[in-house]
Write a protein that holds these residues in place. Structure first.
Motif, PDB file in Angstrom:
ATOM      1  N   GLY A   1      12.370  -0.237   8.226  1.00 47.90           N
ATOM      2  CA  GLY A   1      11.659  -0.060   6.959  1.00 47.90           C
ATOM      3  C   GLY A   1      11.598  -1.326   6.112  1.00 47.90           C
ATOM      4  N   LEU A   2      12.672  -2.102   6.098  1.00 48.14           N
ATOM      5  CA  LEU A   2      12.689  -3.289   5.237  1.00 48.14           C
ATOM      6  C   LEU A   2      11.543  -4.250   5.536  1.00 48.14           C
ATOM      7  N   PRO A   3      11.385  -4.712   6.794  1.00 43.84           N
ATOM      8  CA  PRO A   3      10.244  -5.614   7.039  1.00 43.84           C
ATOM      9  C   PRO A   3       8.892  -4.926   6.850  1.00 43.84           C
ATOM     10  N   THR A   4       8.797  -3.661   7.292  1.00 42.56           N
ATOM     11  CA  THR A   4       7.500  -2.974   7.180  1.00 42.56           C
ATOM     12  C   THR A   4       7.087  -2.840   5.716  1.00 42.56           C
ATOM     13  N   ALA A   5       8.041  -2.412   4.895  1.00 37.96           N
ATOM     14  CA  ALA A   5       7.724  -2.225   3.477  1.00 37.96           C
ATOM     15  C   ALA A   5       7.381  -3.558   2.816  1.00 37.96           C
ATOM     16  N   TYR A   6       8.097  -4.616   3.228  1.00 28.81           N
ATOM     17  CA  TYR A   6       7.804  -5.938   2.663  1.00 28.81           C
ATOM     18  C   TYR A   6       6.366  -6.328   2.977  1.00 28.81           C
ATOM     19  N   TRP A   7       6.001  -6.114   4.224  1.00 26.61           N
ATOM     20  CA  TRP A   7       4.631  -6.434   4.657  1.00 26.61           C
ATOM     21  C   TRP A   7       3.607  -5.634   3.857  1.00 26.61           C
ATOM     22  N   ILE A   8       3.856  -4.331   3.740  1.00 28.88           N
ATOM     23  CA  ILE A   8       2.894  -3.484   3.014  1.00 28.88           C
ATOM     24  C   ILE A   8       2.778  -3.915   1.560  1.00 28.88           C
ATOM     25  N   SER A   9       3.921  -4.264   0.957  1.00 31.76           N
ATOM     26  CA  SER A   9       3.889  -4.600  -0.473  1.00 31.76           C
ATOM     27  C   SER A   9       3.108  -5.888  -0.728  1.00 31.76           C
ATOM     28  N   ARG A  10       2.982  -6.732   0.316  1.00 32.01           N
ATOM     29  CA  ARG A  10       2.231  -7.976   0.121  1.00 32.01           C
ATOM     30  C   ARG A  10       0.735  -7.806   0.394  1.00 32.01           C
ATOM     31  N   LEU A  11       0.369  -6.648   0.903  1.00 28.85           N
ATOM     32  CA  LEU A  11      -1.062  -6.404   1.152  1.00 28.85           C
ATOM     33  C   LEU A  11      -1.703  -5.910  -0.139  1.00 28.85           C
ATOM     34  N   SER A  12      -3.032  -5.984  -0.163  1.00 34.55           N
ATOM     35  CA  SER A  12      -3.683  -5.401  -1.330  1.00 34.55           C
ATOM     36  C   SER A  12      -5.025  -4.828  -0.916  1.00 34.55           C
ATOM     37  N   GLY A  13      -5.632  -4.092  -1.820  1.00 35.19           N
ATOM     38  CA  GLY A  13      -6.979  -3.578  -1.611  1.00 35.19           C
ATOM     39  C   GLY A  13      -7.068  -2.587  -0.469  1.00 35.19           C
ATOM     40  N   ARG A  14      -8.132  -2.711   0.301  1.00 33.20           N
ATOM     41  CA  ARG A  14      -8.487  -1.753   1.316  1.00 33.20           C
ATOM     42  C   ARG A  14      -7.375  -1.512   2.341  1.00 33.20           C
ATOM     43  N   TRP A  15      -6.783  -2.614   2.833  1.00 35.31           N
ATOM     44  CA  TRP A  15      -5.780  -2.481   3.892  1.00 35.31           C
ATOM     45  C   TRP A  15      -4.562  -1.747   3.394  1.00 35.31           C
ATOM     46  N   ARG A  16      -4.158  -2.087   2.192  1.00 35.09           N
ATOM     47  CA  ARG A  16      -2.985  -1.434   1.617  1.00 35.09           C
ATOM     48  C   ARG A  16      -3.204   0.076   1.571  1.00 35.09           C
ATOM     49  N   LYS A  17      -4.424   0.456   1.194  1.00 31.99           N
ATOM     50  CA  LYS A  17      -4.745   1.870   1.072  1.00 31.99           C
ATOM     51  C   LYS A  17      -4.695   2.561   2.435  1.00 31.99           C
ATOM     52  N   ILE A  18      -5.366   1.933   3.414  1.00 34.06           N
ATOM     53  CA  ILE A  18      -5.386   2.524   4.756  1.00 34.06           C
ATOM     54  C   ILE A  18      -3.971   2.698   5.278  1.00 34.06           C
ATOM     55  N   ILE A  19      -3.158   1.657   5.095  1.00 31.41           N
ATOM     56  CA  ILE A  19      -1.804   1.732   5.634  1.00 31.41           C
ATOM     57  C   ILE A  19      -0.960   2.745   4.867  1.00 31.41           C
ATOM     58  N   SER A  20      -1.192   2.839   3.561  1.00 28.03           N
ATOM     59  CA  SER A  20      -0.468   3.864   2.802  1.00 28.03           C
ATOM     60  C   SER A  20      -0.799   5.259   3.326  1.00 28.03           C
ATOM     61  N   ILE A  21      -2.060   5.455   3.678  1.00 32.66           N
ATOM     62  CA  ILE A  21      -2.452   6.764   4.220  1.00 32.66           C
ATOM     63  C   ILE A  21      -1.724   7.028   5.534  1.00 32.66           C
ATOM     64  N   ILE A  22      -1.657   5.985   6.382  1.00 31.53           N
ATOM     65  CA  ILE A  22      -0.984   6.152   7.677  1.00 31.53           C
ATOM     66  C   ILE A  22       0.488   6.494   7.481  1.00 31.53           C
ATOM     67  N   VAL A  23       1.101   5.916   6.455  1.00 30.26           N
ATOM     68  CA  VAL A  23       2.519   6.196   6.213  1.00 30.26           C
ATOM     69  C   VAL A  23       2.701   7.590   5.596  1.00 30.26           C
ATOM     70  N   LEU A  24       1.786   7.952   4.710  1.00 26.34           N
ATOM     71  CA  LEU A  24       1.919   9.229   4.003  1.00 26.34           C
ATOM     72  C   LEU A  24       1.602  10.424   4.910  1.00 26.34           C
ATOM     73  N   PHE A  25       0.677  10.222   5.813  1.00 22.86           N
ATOM     74  CA  PHE A  25       0.211  11.349   6.639  1.00 22.86           C
ATOM     75  C   PHE A  25       1.358  12.074   7.354  1.00 22.86           C
ATOM     76  N   PRO A  26       2.244  11.336   8.069  1.00 22.88           N
ATOM     77  CA  PRO A  26       3.339  12.052   8.736  1.00 22.88           C
ATOM     78  C   PRO A  26       4.242  12.801   7.759  1.00 22.88           C
ATOM     79  N   ILE A  27       4.475  12.246   6.557  1.00 25.67           N
ATOM     80  CA  ILE A  27       5.358  12.932   5.611  1.00 25.67           C
ATOM     81  C   ILE A  27       4.826  14.332   5.328  1.00 25.67           C
ATOM     82  N   LEU A  28       3.503  14.445   5.261  1.00 22.49           N
ATOM     83  CA  LEU A  28       2.903  15.716   4.883  1.00 22.49           C
ATOM     84  C   LEU A  28       2.555  16.595   6.083  1.00 22.49           C
ATOM     85  N   THR A  29       2.850  16.084   7.286  1.00 23.24           N
ATOM     86  CA  THR A  29       2.561  16.870   8.482  1.00 23.24           C
ATOM     87  C   THR A  29       3.799  17.665   8.894  1.00 23.24           C
ATOM     88  N   ASN A  30       3.565  18.861   9.394  1.00 23.97           N
ATOM     89  CA  ASN A  30       4.658  19.755   9.752  1.00 23.97           C
ATOM     90  C   ASN A  30       5.676  19.104  10.688  1.00 23.97           C
TER      91      ASN A  30
END
Ligand SMILES: Nc1ncnc2c1ncn2[C@@H]1O[C@H](COP(=O)(O)OP(=O)(O)O)[C@@H](O)[C@H]1O
Ligand SMILES: [Mg+2]
Lengths: 334, 278, 260
Positions: free
Chosen positions: B73-102
């Motif tokens: 998580g540490l490197p992944t989150a660091y990478w995500i936090s340095r992204l912005s705009g469209r990519w950040r959004k897409i990747i946030s969706i990819i991370v959030l999707f499993p949390i909300l999946t059964n």
């Protein structure tokens, strides 16, 4: 329109810590009265008690002859302008202003007409379909004022309404408030900690300190004859002289006022004339634009002097002089 | 004023007390009665080697899951936090999707991958790296993999919010002073995101500690943990008292770790703010 | 600097792949022709989706899980909104205590809640299974409602309520005309999150389902114990579609950051 009598108002948020202390105050019908005082002295508390937003603990408030102490806030028909503007974020400017009118028993077209008319008076007609977050701070404050005035309140309450605006807008808005207040002849209480803005628009000023009114008078009288050291300091008197010292110099003070202090404004002191009253040494010299300010160490402590003279430097020995008439007697505060 | 507050809070408070706190307390009581001493039931629970082993397995799995999610998580989150705009959004969706999946779906995916005829075994056999299938499913490893998959997004999310608040100028200041990136990371970044690390760790640790679905699906009958043991004792065997003892042990362990990690996090946080002041 | 970003982006990329690939595989296997799940698939068919709708456990479970999730989320909002209003707007002695009591369902392990409720509500009080299950899911949803709404209320300027009182609205009308419209987004987010968590819940549901009360997640769990065919993949795909739909709603009307 209404006259307000505040009798023996006291308030404390916690036990043993009184914020307002037995405060009494009369506000005339149609006047603009300012409450002037430093931050934390209890101005907001007082205004919230008058508005009904804060339940009363002790004392009474009489408006137009009737005791309103127990009337709930939404039945008082007072207008209030908040420091944060407090516009309803989900309504257009028109809806914000019309909101209070919808409570009154008016027809749809009457509400519409009245809202348009108040928007026009406050110069907001072009903005009526915008949302609050699409307006500048000054415009938002105008809406807040329009919303308060729309219900034709008996009393208008303003809690530091200008403090979130920049300097230029502040002057513009205070003139607007003054204009509307005079036009509608509305009894108005204006709370501020800014002496200049308060003097510019008020009929009378109540200077407040530690939950008490120290002086209530017209701006001119407060400026010329501050009653206590606190009031004097708050309206720009920087120098204080013991009465004992004046007596030793054979001045005329014969304890007409019981206090022990005299005060003098920095611009009333002259430097380097022949009949020196005090000798001192220049500690600080500041250029203030219109004049220079010197801070001079004397036997009476540090004295501030505002003058056009620029030919003195730090560490110069100089003489100070002032006329007997410029000294103002003060009562002792407590 | 007072009356209104009571009126607003009371329905919720009553419901929680009657429907949650009372049942939980009622569950506690029989565990202290019926034996010679009030701790008889606990003594017999802890005297079983099997039970002790299950406690240790549960803790081991929770610790490993926390460590692995932190490491990834540490490197992944660091990478995500340095992204912005469209990519950040897409990747946030990819991370959030499993949390909300059964959770069943997410664990089922790993049965497919780790099973005897699963993706990994098939691949290795086809490449002739192994001749008979490896036992991957129904092991502790499988539970850890499943739990990491389950909780990694939660860890990433709490770390990203911590990284995002980070003042990148401090980091740059350290670099200007000539620190190597790895030094900057451990000496400058990690201390500042300690709150995120602890929040994430509490969520993941307690989550893995009390998870039921993952050990049930990926651990099988041999690799029981406290949650599956609780289910077995109560639903399958109908031994209410034992089940209650397990429930209490599980609750107490979860509480202790939550309180302990919270406390450590506060101490570290205070130390940080102190350092900044100096 | 460069190397740190490169390292973290490589790890990050691999982690993202690991997060997506298993779920992608589930999608692929749901179309496989073989009788047991295998990857890669040999042929393509919709048979398993067809089979899925022949399973009463799945169909009824889906309906029941929907109903329970909706009722439980609404109940949690009904109880949670006034509580949050009181906690954020009134002077309350020991406010933190009350806050923690309202969050307590999130502090006790779900499986313990399920077990305790079963013992007390179902066995001792003799409440119907459905009611007990609803209570369990209501408790599950409550902390989400409290957390999201508290954040929403704290963001809202308290003086706008006072402004409404000043122009003549009493506190009840002000609450509905001023407060509710301005925390609508938080209410929506709380509902979505409650719904998803209730709909997906297993540990509490485990104790309070039965032959007459099928819930989808536990039905899948039961099915998996005896079968290993792509029907499970198919039902998983349906669940993923529901998640995706809710995320799209959240993204469109609220922004996804409201959910975390
Ligand atoms: N809700 C409150 N609870 C406790 N103390 C308060 C509260 N509101 C104001 N005070 C205290 O009362 C004093 C007067 O506050 P206030 O009336 O806001 O002053 P002003 O408006 O003149 O700045 C301050 O010392 C402040 O800290
Ligand atoms: Mg104030």
């Amino acid at each position: 329109m209404a006259q307000i009598k505040i009798n023996n108002l006291s308030h404390s948020y916690q036990k043993n810590k009184q914020i307002l202390k037995d405060l009494s105050l009369d506000i005339h019908d149609g006047e603009l009265l300012s409450i002037l005082g430093p931050s934390g002295c209890g101005k907001t508390t007082m205004l919230r008690l008058i508005s009904g937003l804060l339940p009363m603990q002790e004392g009474s408030i009489i408006v137009a002859g009737g005791d309103i102490s127990k009337v709930p806030v939404y039945k008082r028909n007072f207008g209030m302008v908040f420091q944060s503007y407090a516009l309803f974020p989900h309504m257009t400017i028109f809806q914000n202003v019309a909101f209070g009118l919808k409570r009154k028993k008016l027809s749809k077209s009457e509400i519409f007409e009245k809202t348009l008319s108040i928007l026009k008076t406050t110069g907001l007609l072009d903005l009526k379909d915008r949302m609050p977050n699409e307006l500048s701070g000054g415009q938002q404050q105008r809406v807040s004022l329009a919303r308060a005035l729309a219900i034709n309140p008996d009393v208008l309450l303003l809690d530091e309404p200008l403090s979130n605006l920049d300097a230029k807008l502040r002057i513009e808005m205070r003139e607007e408030i003054s204009r509307l207040q005079k036009k509608m002849k509305m009894t108005t209480i204006f709370v501020t900690h800014d002496q200049e803005e308060c003097f510019a628009i008020s009929d009378r000023v109540a200077v407040m300190n530690h939950g008490k009114i120290e002086q209530l008078d017209t701006p001119q009288n407060i400026f010329r004859h501050p009653k206590t050291k606190f009031v004097a300091a708050f309206v720009g008197y920087e120098n204080f002289v013991p009465k004992q010292w004046a007596k030793e110099h054979n001045w005329r003070y014969n304890d007409i006022i019981s206090g022990s202090q005299l005060t003098i404004r920095p611009e009333k002191i002259e430097l380097g004339s022949n009949e020196n009253i005090l000798n001192g040494k220049v500690l600080v010299k500041n250029f203030l634009g219109n004049n220079y300010q010197y801070i001079v160490e004397t036997e009476l402590g540090r004295m501030k002097v505002d003058t056009q003279q620029e030919n003195y430097e730090i560490n110069d020995d100089i003489g100070l002089s002032f006329s007997e008439k410029s000294l103002i007697e003060l009562e002792d505060g407590d | 004023m007072k009356k209104r507050a009571v009126l607003f809070l009371l329905p919720g408070l009553l419901l929680i007390f009657i429907l949650l706190i009372y049942p939980v307390i009622r569950m506690f009581i029989p565990t202290f009665t019926g034996g010679q001493t009030i701790f008889s039931n606990y003594q017999s629970f802890f005297s079983s080697e099997n039970n002790v082993q299950i406690i240790f397995r549960t803790l081991f799995i929770a610790v490993m899951t926390t460590l692995v999610t932190l490491g990834l998580g540490l490197p992944t989150a660091y990478w995500i936090s340095r992204l912005s705009g469209r990519w950040r959004k897409i990747i946030s969706i990819i991370v959030l999707f499993p949390i909300l999946t059964n959770a069943v779906v997410r664990n089922f995916a790993w049965i497919m991958i780790l099973g005897k005829n699963g993706v990994i075994n098939n691949f290795l056999m086809k490449m002739h790296i192994i001749s008979s299938p490896l036992t991957l499913l129904y092991t502790n490893l499988a539970i850890i993999i499943g739990a990491v998959y389950l909780f990694l997004p939660i860890m990433i999310t709490s770390l990203v919010s911590s990284y995002t608040q980070l003042n990148s100028e401090i980091e740059e200041a350290a670099e200007v002073l000539g620190s190597r990136p790895i030094v900057v990371f451990f000496k400058i970044i990690i201390p500042q995101i300690s709150v995120g690390i602890f929040t994430g760790s509490i969520l993941v640790f307690v989550g893995a500690l009390t998870a039921y679905t993952t050990p049930q699906l990926l651990g099988g009958n041999k690799n029981m943990v406290l949650a599956t043991l609780l289910q077995q004792q109560s639903i399958t065997l109908g031994d209410w008292t034992s089940a209650s003892v397990i429930a209490i042990v599980l609750t107490v362990i979860a509480f202790i770790t939550m309180i302990a990690l919270n406390w450590v996090s506060k101490v570290i946080d205070r130390r940080n703010s102190h350092e900044i002041k100096n | 600097m460069k190397s740190k970003i490169r390292f973290s982006s490589i790890v990050g990329f691999i982690v993202l792949l690991l997060l997506i690939l298993p779920l992608a595989m589930v999608v692929v296997t749901s179309f496989g022709t073989e009788a047991t799940i295998s990857f890669p698939i040999k042929g393509f068919t919709f048979e398993w989706y067809h089979n899925l709708f022949q399973q009463p456990d799945f169909v009824d479970g889906m309906k029941m899980s929907f109903i329970v999730a909706i009722i439980a989320s609404c109940l949690a909002l009904l109880v949670g909104i006034p509580a949050v209003y009181a906690l954020t707007r009134f002077q309350i002695h020991r406010r933190n205590w009350f806050q923690n009591i309202f969050l307590s369902p999130a502090l006790i392990p779900e499986i313990v809640i399920g077990f305790a409720l079963y013992q007390t509500l179902v066995i001792s009080f003799g409440l119907p299974l459905f009611i007990s299950l609803l209570i369990g899911h209501f408790l599950l949803c409550l902390p989400y409602v409290i957390r999201l709404l508290t954040a929403g209320m704290l963001d809202l300027d308290k003086s706008i309520e006072e402004a409404a009182w000043m122009v003549g609205y009493n506190k009840v009308i002000t609450f509905f005309k001023i407060v509710i419209p301005n925390i609508k987004q938080s209410i929506m987010a709380a509902f979505i999150l409650s719904f998803i968590n209730s709909f997906n819940n297993i540990p509490i549901t485990l104790f309070m389902n039965g032959p007459s009360l099928n819930m989808l997640p536990t039905s899948i769990l039961n099915y998996l114990e005896n079968n290993y065919d792509p029907t499970v993949s198919a039902v998983s795909v349906i669940l993923m579609i529901i998640t995706a739909a809710l995320m799209m709603i959240a993204e469109k009307y609220l922004g996804l950051n409201k959910l975390v």
